[in-house]
Design a protein around this motif. Structure first.
Motif: not given
Length: 86
Positions: A1-10, A18-21, A26-29
């Motif tokens: 999930m850190s990749e998703l956070r990095d992309l959203l930050s980028f 919104y980021v946590e949602n 992504a976790r529940r996918s």
């Protein structure tokens, strides 16, 4: 999930709710659909429900134009193939 956070930050997404949602989604996918978790449907029918539930878009293919367009197309095609010109 850190990749998703990095992309959203980028991409400049700063809203933490919104980021946590998105991270939660992504976790529940990988989870199964509600019908198979509860066990209320036959596996083959539940698969179809899950496909519909997780669909991103709908594609449709119609080899012939519908209804009145088909009649107009046939008329034009017959005229074009007859060799008659006005």
């Amino acid at each position: 999930m850190s990749e998703l956070r990095d992309l959203l930050s980028f991409y400049g997404v700063a809203d933490t709710d919104y980021v946590e949602n998105l991270v939660d989604l992504a976790r529940r996918s990988g989870e199964r659909g509600w019908t198979q978790r509860v066990g209320i449907a036959l596996p083959s029918y539940a698969d179809y429900i899950d496909y519909e539930q997780t669909a991103d878009y709908i594609r449709s293919f119609q080899p012939h134009p519908p209804g009145s367009l088909r009649i107009a197309w046939r008329s034009w095609w017959r005229f074009a193939c007859s060799g008659r010109r006005s």
